[in-house]
Design a protein around this motif. Sequence first.
Motif, mmCIF file in Angstrom:
data_model
loop_
_atom_site.group_PDB
_atom_site.id
_atom_site.type_symbol
_atom_site.label_atom_id
_atom_site.label_comp_id
_atom_site.label_asym_id
_atom_site.label_seq_id
_atom_site.Cartn_x
_atom_site.Cartn_y
_atom_site.Cartn_z
ATOM 1 N N SER A 61 8.898 18.185 -7.216
ATOM 2 C CA SER A 61 8.958 19.472 -6.524
ATOM 3 C C SER A 61 8.576 19.271 -5.059
ATOM 4 C CB SER A 61 8.003 20.489 -7.162
ATOM 5 O OG SER A 61 6.650 20.121 -6.914
ATOM 6 N N GLN A 62 8.870 20.271 -4.252
ATOM 7 C CA GLN A 62 8.456 20.226 -2.849
ATOM 8 C C GLN A 62 6.940 20.205 -2.744
ATOM 9 O OE1 GLN A 62 10.846 20.144 -0.422
ATOM 10 N NE2 GLN A 62 9.333 19.844 1.191
ATOM 11 N N ASN A 63 6.271 20.949 -3.621
ATOM 12 C CA ASN A 63 4.805 20.966 -3.595
ATOM 13 C C ASN A 63 4.227 19.581 -3.907
ATOM 14 O OD1 ASN A 63 4.464 23.722 -2.945
ATOM 15 N ND2 ASN A 63 4.848 24.290 -5.069
ATOM 16 N N GLU A 64 4.851 18.860 -4.810
ATOM 17 C CA GLU A 64 4.392 17.505 -5.106
ATOM 18 C C GLU A 64 4.569 16.598 -3.887
ATOM 19 O OE1 GLU A 64 5.771 15.561 -8.602
ATOM 20 O OE2 GLU A 64 5.147 17.184 -9.951
ATOM 21 N N LEU A 65 5.667 16.776 -3.170
ATOM 22 C CA LEU A 65 5.880 15.982 -1.957
ATOM 23 C C LEU A 65 4.750 16.218 -0.971
ATOM 24 C CD1 LEU A 65 7.460 14.237 0.067
ATOM 25 C CD2 LEU A 65 8.782 16.294 0.649
ATOM 26 N N TRP A 66 4.429 17.483 -0.732
ATOM 27 C CA TRP A 66 3.380 17.784 0.240
ATOM 28 C C TRP A 66 2.019 17.316 -0.254
ATOM 29 C CZ3 TRP A 66 5.729 23.276 1.171
ATOM 30 C CH2 TRP A 66 6.826 23.151 2.043
ATOM 31 N N ALA A 67 1.778 17.406 -1.554
ATOM 32 C CA ALA A 67 0.513 16.904 -2.103
ATOM 33 C C ALA A 67 0.414 15.393 -1.914
ATOM 34 C CB ALA A 67 0.401 17.269 -3.585
ATOM 35 N N TYR A 68 1.510 14.700 -2.162
ATOM 36 C CA TYR A 68 1.517 13.240 -1.985
ATOM 37 C C TYR A 68 1.204 12.867 -0.537
ATOM 38 C CZ TYR A 68 3.225 8.408 -1.939
ATOM 39 O OH TYR A 68 3.323 7.047 -1.781
ATOM 40 N N LEU A 69 1.836 13.557 0.408
ATOM 41 C CA LEU A 69 1.609 13.257 1.814
ATOM 42 C C LEU A 69 0.162 13.529 2.211
ATOM 43 C CD1 LEU A 69 4.923 14.677 3.349
ATOM 44 C CD2 LEU A 69 4.352 12.294 2.861
ATOM 45 N N GLU A 70 -0.446 14.551 1.614
ATOM 46 C CA GLU A 70 -1.867 14.826 1.872
ATOM 47 C C GLU A 70 -2.750 13.737 1.281
ATOM 48 O OE1 GLU A 70 -3.669 16.961 3.495
ATOM 49 O OE2 GLU A 70 -2.180 18.404 4.196
ATOM 50 N N LEU A 71 -2.447 13.318 0.067
ATOM 51 C CA LEU A 71 -3.290 12.318 -0.597
ATOM 52 C C LEU A 71 -3.280 10.991 0.149
ATOM 53 C CD1 LEU A 71 -2.388 13.057 -4.328
ATOM 54 C CD2 LEU A 71 -4.628 13.389 -3.264
ATOM 55 N N ILE A 72 -2.118 10.557 0.594
ATOM 56 C CA ILE A 72 -2.060 9.237 1.232
ATOM 57 C C ILE A 72 -2.680 9.239 2.626
ATOM 58 C CG2 ILE A 72 -0.070 8.514 -0.124
ATOM 59 C CD1 ILE A 72 1.683 8.981 2.340
ATOM 60 N N ARG A 73 -2.959 10.426 3.179
ATOM 61 C CA ARG A 73 -3.680 10.507 4.447
ATOM 62 C C ARG A 73 -5.169 10.248 4.261
ATOM 63 N NH1 ARG A 73 -4.479 15.098 6.513
ATOM 64 N NH2 ARG A 73 -4.792 14.413 8.656
ATOM 65 N N ASN A 74 -5.659 10.415 3.048
ATOM 66 C CA ASN A 74 -7.083 10.259 2.777
ATOM 67 C C ASN A 74 -7.446 8.775 2.814
ATOM 68 O OD1 ASN A 74 -9.667 10.099 1.661
ATOM 69 N ND2 ASN A 74 -9.281 11.739 0.188
ATOM 70 N N PRO A 75 -8.336 8.358 3.706
ATOM 71 C CA PRO A 75 -8.665 6.928 3.811
ATOM 72 C C PRO A 75 -9.381 6.376 2.583
ATOM 73 C CG PRO A 75 -10.131 8.241 5.187
ATOM 74 C CD PRO A 75 -9.057 9.163 4.706
ATOM 75 N N LEU A 76 -9.866 7.261 1.703
ATOM 76 C CA LEU A 76 -10.553 6.814 0.495
ATOM 77 C C LEU A 76 -9.592 6.617 -0.676
ATOM 78 C CD1 LEU A 76 -13.792 9.004 0.648
ATOM 79 C CD2 LEU A 76 -13.409 6.701 1.549
ATOM 80 N N VAL A 77 -8.320 6.972 -0.481
ATOM 81 C CA VAL A 77 -7.311 6.771 -1.527
ATOM 82 C C VAL A 77 -6.797 5.335 -1.455
ATOM 83 C CG1 VAL A 77 -4.990 7.382 -2.301
ATOM 84 C CG2 VAL A 77 -6.614 9.179 -1.703
ATOM 85 N N ILE A 78 -6.964 4.616 -2.552
ATOM 86 C CA ILE A 78 -6.506 3.224 -2.621
ATOM 87 C C ILE A 78 -5.063 3.159 -3.095
ATOM 88 C CG2 ILE A 78 -6.908 0.969 -3.697
ATOM 89 C CD1 ILE A 78 -9.854 1.952 -4.131
ATOM 90 N N GLU A 79 -4.746 3.931 -4.139
ATOM 91 C CA GLU A 79 -3.403 3.944 -4.718
ATOM 92 C C GLU A 79 -3.144 5.311 -5.338
ATOM 93 O OE1 GLU A 79 -0.416 3.554 -4.841
ATOM 94 O OE2 GLU A 79 -0.181 1.483 -5.509
ATOM 95 N N VAL A 80 -1.872 5.686 -5.365
ATOM 96 C CA VAL A 80 -1.447 6.947 -5.957
ATOM 97 C C VAL A 80 -0.374 6.654 -6.997
ATOM 98 C CG1 VAL A 80 -0.481 9.238 -5.561
ATOM 99 C CG2 VAL A 80 -1.885 8.156 -3.776
#
Length: 200
Positions: free
Chosen positions: A63-82
């Motif tokens: 979904s479009q919402n999943e796309l935007w959530a993914y882009l937010e998550l990968i901006r987080n410097p504490l996220v290693i992998e999604v």
Amino acid sequence: MGKRLKNVTLARQRNWYIAHRESIEWNDLIYEPFWRTEDIPSFGVKTKIPHFEIPYRIVHLLSQNELWAYLELIRNPLVIEVYEQYAFPLEETLASAEFIGVKHPVYPGTKTPIIQTIDFMCDMYDLEAETSYQAAFPVKQPEDAIRYRTAEKLALQEAFCVTKGIHYELLLSDKLRTVKSVSLECLYNIRKNWPIELCG
């Protein structure tokens, strides 16, 4: 070619799950989400984009919402992998459903239980403990999240995460659908020099 979703058996689901888990556990394999864009019929905008770091890995967003959530998550410097469309073991979600007293989802018109997936499972870094942990992020629209059956499914996902010590956080679309999200989408596309593929 997408998964054939008619007359799904437990054995077929098990094979799908094994392939999914092996892609996580074996370092020489590229991650295979349990559901891909071609597997799921949808009235929304499905998307395939390149992974933020790993060459040749395609991220499947439903979904479009999943796309935007993914882009937010990968901006987080504490996220290693999604990991998108991350599957839970069926035996364990069946036990969780029984424990909290909700009906486990099944394929329409059948009694065959559906393997449950979370929109995003992340490996996160804990700065204080200097170790990693898992965090699960389902994505829903506010009006959907409060519907009785959807709320039951979310409760089932959360119950599973609690038993595994996985941090659980529901992401609502009204917090994702912002000018910043649209800007991130454009910037990501330019950064990778690879157009986002939209699937109707």
